[in-house]
Write a protein that holds these residues in place. Structure first.
Motif, short mmCIF file in Angstrom:
data_model
loop_
_atom_site.label_atom_id
_atom_site.label_comp_id
_atom_site.label_asym_id
_atom_site.label_seq_id
_atom_site.Cartn_x
_atom_site.Cartn_y
_atom_site.Cartn_z
N UNK A 188 0.83 -1.21 0.00
CA UNK A 188 0.00 0.00 0.00
C UNK A 188 0.86 1.26 0.00
N UNK A 189 0.55 2.18 -0.88
CA UNK A 189 1.20 3.49 -0.88
C UNK A 189 0.17 4.53 -1.29
N UNK A 190 0.57 5.80 -1.31
CA UNK A 190 -0.38 6.85 -1.66
C UNK A 190 0.34 7.99 -2.35
N UNK A 191 -0.41 8.81 -3.07
CA UNK A 191 0.12 10.04 -3.65
C UNK A 191 -1.05 10.98 -3.94
N UNK A 192 -0.73 12.11 -4.57
CA UNK A 192 -1.72 13.12 -4.95
C UNK A 192 -2.56 13.58 -3.75
N UNK A 193 -1.91 13.78 -2.61
CA UNK A 193 -2.62 14.31 -1.44
C UNK A 193 -2.85 15.80 -1.64
N UNK A 194 -4.10 16.21 -1.58
CA UNK A 194 -4.45 17.62 -1.73
C UNK A 194 -5.43 18.01 -0.63
N UNK A 195 -5.27 19.23 -0.13
CA UNK A 195 -6.16 19.72 0.92
C UNK A 195 -6.55 21.16 0.62
N UNK A 196 -7.69 21.55 1.12
CA UNK A 196 -8.12 22.94 1.02
C UNK A 196 -9.16 23.19 2.10
N UNK A 197 -9.48 24.45 2.28
CA UNK A 197 -10.46 24.82 3.29
C UNK A 197 -11.43 25.84 2.72
N UNK A 198 -12.70 25.68 3.04
CA UNK A 198 -13.73 26.64 2.64
C UNK A 198 -14.52 27.02 3.88
N UNK A 199 -14.21 28.18 4.45
CA UNK A 199 -14.85 28.57 5.71
C UNK A 199 -14.43 27.61 6.81
N UNK A 200 -15.41 26.99 7.46
CA UNK A 200 -15.10 26.04 8.52
C UNK A 200 -14.92 24.62 7.99
N UNK A 201 -15.24 24.39 6.72
CA UNK A 201 -15.19 23.05 6.15
C UNK A 201 -13.82 22.75 5.53
N UNK A 202 -13.28 21.58 5.84
CA UNK A 202 -12.02 21.14 5.28
C UNK A 202 -12.28 20.06 4.23
N UNK A 203 -11.43 20.03 3.20
CA UNK A 203 -11.55 19.01 2.16
C UNK A 203 -10.19 18.35 1.96
N UNK A 204 -10.19 17.02 1.93
CA UNK A 204 -8.97 16.23 1.74
C UNK A 204 -9.22 15.22 0.64
N UNK A 205 -8.28 15.12 -0.32
CA UNK A 205 -8.37 14.07 -1.34
C UNK A 205 -7.01 13.40 -1.47
N UNK A 206 -7.02 12.09 -1.72
CA UNK A 206 -5.77 11.35 -1.84
C UNK A 206 -6.01 10.09 -2.67
N UNK A 207 -4.99 9.68 -3.41
CA UNK A 207 -5.04 8.45 -4.20
C UNK A 207 -4.29 7.35 -3.44
N UNK A 208 -4.94 6.21 -3.26
CA UNK A 208 -4.35 5.08 -2.55
C UNK A 208 -4.08 3.96 -3.57
N UNK A 209 -2.84 3.49 -3.60
CA UNK A 209 -2.47 2.44 -4.55
C UNK A 209 -2.29 1.11 -3.81
N UNK A 210 -2.92 0.08 -4.36
CA UNK A 210 -2.87 -1.26 -3.78
C UNK A 210 -2.62 -2.26 -4.91
N UNK A 211 -2.28 -3.50 -4.58
CA UNK A 211 -2.09 -4.51 -5.63
C UNK A 211 -3.37 -4.71 -6.45
N UNK A 212 -3.21 -4.88 -7.74
CA UNK A 212 -4.38 -5.07 -8.59
C UNK A 212 -5.12 -6.36 -8.30
N UNK A 213 -4.47 -7.27 -7.59
CA UNK A 213 -5.11 -8.56 -7.26
C UNK A 213 -6.09 -8.44 -6.10
#
Length: 307
Positions: free
Chosen positions: A230-255
């Motif tokens: 398991x690994x990850x990349x493309x972690x992005x964050x932002x904030x809109x007022x009091x709300x936070x947004x987080x996005x990330x891509x998680x890579x796992x074996x295709x099997x």
């Protein structure tokens, strides 16, 4: 229990009432004394009233639930209010400096200073008390609007303190020129506050990332699951007022099965939600063996077109 965004409007109403009372007190103090410093103080209270009304409207808009055209909600409306308040503070500072400049060129004697100073001090104490209430509510509920309104009122307290000091020293020494000079000094101070508020609002509208300490919290959670599989990349964050947004891509074996991947993502999302307040988490599952999984590290991915 967290107060709903619509419930925050009661603080805006408190700010409006305070602005009306302090504007009346300072206006009367100016009429009694003829002090340009007290006039500038009264003008800033007028700006406070306009800013409080804007804050009320902003909080009402931000409290609206997501709809078809605003799927992520309306929380960014608070940044517009914060930016406008910062701009109004700068306008108030300019008005104060203009009035002070006029009085520098044409000094006038001051009258009935005892009553005028007492009324200005009463207005300052009222502003300070309300500002503390708004600041605490703004920080507790992460409202940029309430924090901006609180900073606006605190800048008004500084204005009143400087004006009263200037008027008092001028009365004792007979140096009437101190009245406009101190008004200019206070104007420069509150202009700096206006700049800070405007800059903070602009950063929010530009989707600035979450603070370093919050990003480190997210990365620490992801690191708990990092392994040979398991690994990850493309972690992005932002904030809109009091709300936070987080996005990330998680890579796992295709099997892996869909259920295995889904269980992992649900666990990661749950941990992030438990670690940060008011956060929405988006995860994207990818097979590590697919080269395309490594091509979306950037915000956009250019598609190759075969000729």
């Amino acid at each position: 229990m967290s107060l709903g965004r619509i419930g925050l409007t009661r603080f805006a109403w408190l700010s409006i009432a305070t602005a009306l009372v302090t504007m009346a007190l300072k206006g009367t103090a100016y009429l009694l004394t003829g002090s340009v410093g007290l006039l500038s103080d009264a003008l800033e209270s007028g700006v406070n009233l306009a800013a409080a009304i804007v804050a009320l409207v902003s909080l009402m808009v931000a409290a609206q639930p997501p709809d078809k055209e605003h799927a992520y909600g309306h929380s960014k409306a608070e940044y517009f209010s914060s930016a406008l308040e910062g701009g109004l503070i700068i306008v108030a500072a300019a008005m104060i400096m203009a009035s002070a400049g006029e009085r520098l060129l044409h000094p006038k004697p001051l009258q009935q200073l005892d009553i005028g100073i007492a009324m200005a001090l009463l207005a300052a104490l009222l502003n300070f008390a309300v500002a503390r209430v708004l600041l605490q509510a703004g920080r507790e509920h992460e409202s940029a609007t309430l924090e901006a309104d609180a900073q606006h009122l605190l800048s008004d307290v500084w204005t009143s303190a400087g004006v009263v000091a200037g008027v008092g020293v001028a009365a004792v020494t007979g140096w009437e020129i101190l009245d406009p000079i101190l008004a200019i000094v206070v104007a420069l101070h509150i202009a700096r506050t206006g700049y800070r508020l405007t800059r903070k609002a602009m950063l929010g509208l530009m989707d600035t990332a979450l603070p370093d300490e919050e990003q480190e919290t997210i990365e620490a959670i992801l690191d708990e699951y990092r392994s040979q599989e398991v690994t990850f990349h493309a972690l992005r964050t932002r904030r809109a007022g009091a709300q936070r947004f987080v996005s990330v891509h998680i890579q796992v074996p295709g099997s892996w099965t869909v259920q295995q991947g889904h269980t992992l993502l649900e666990e990661i999302e749950r941990k992030v939600r438990c670690s940060l307040p008011r956060v929405t988490v988006f995860t994207h599952l990818e097979p590590a063996e697919d080269p395309a999984s490594w091509e979306d590290i950037g915000l956009t991915r250019e598609e190759s077109v075969e000729s």
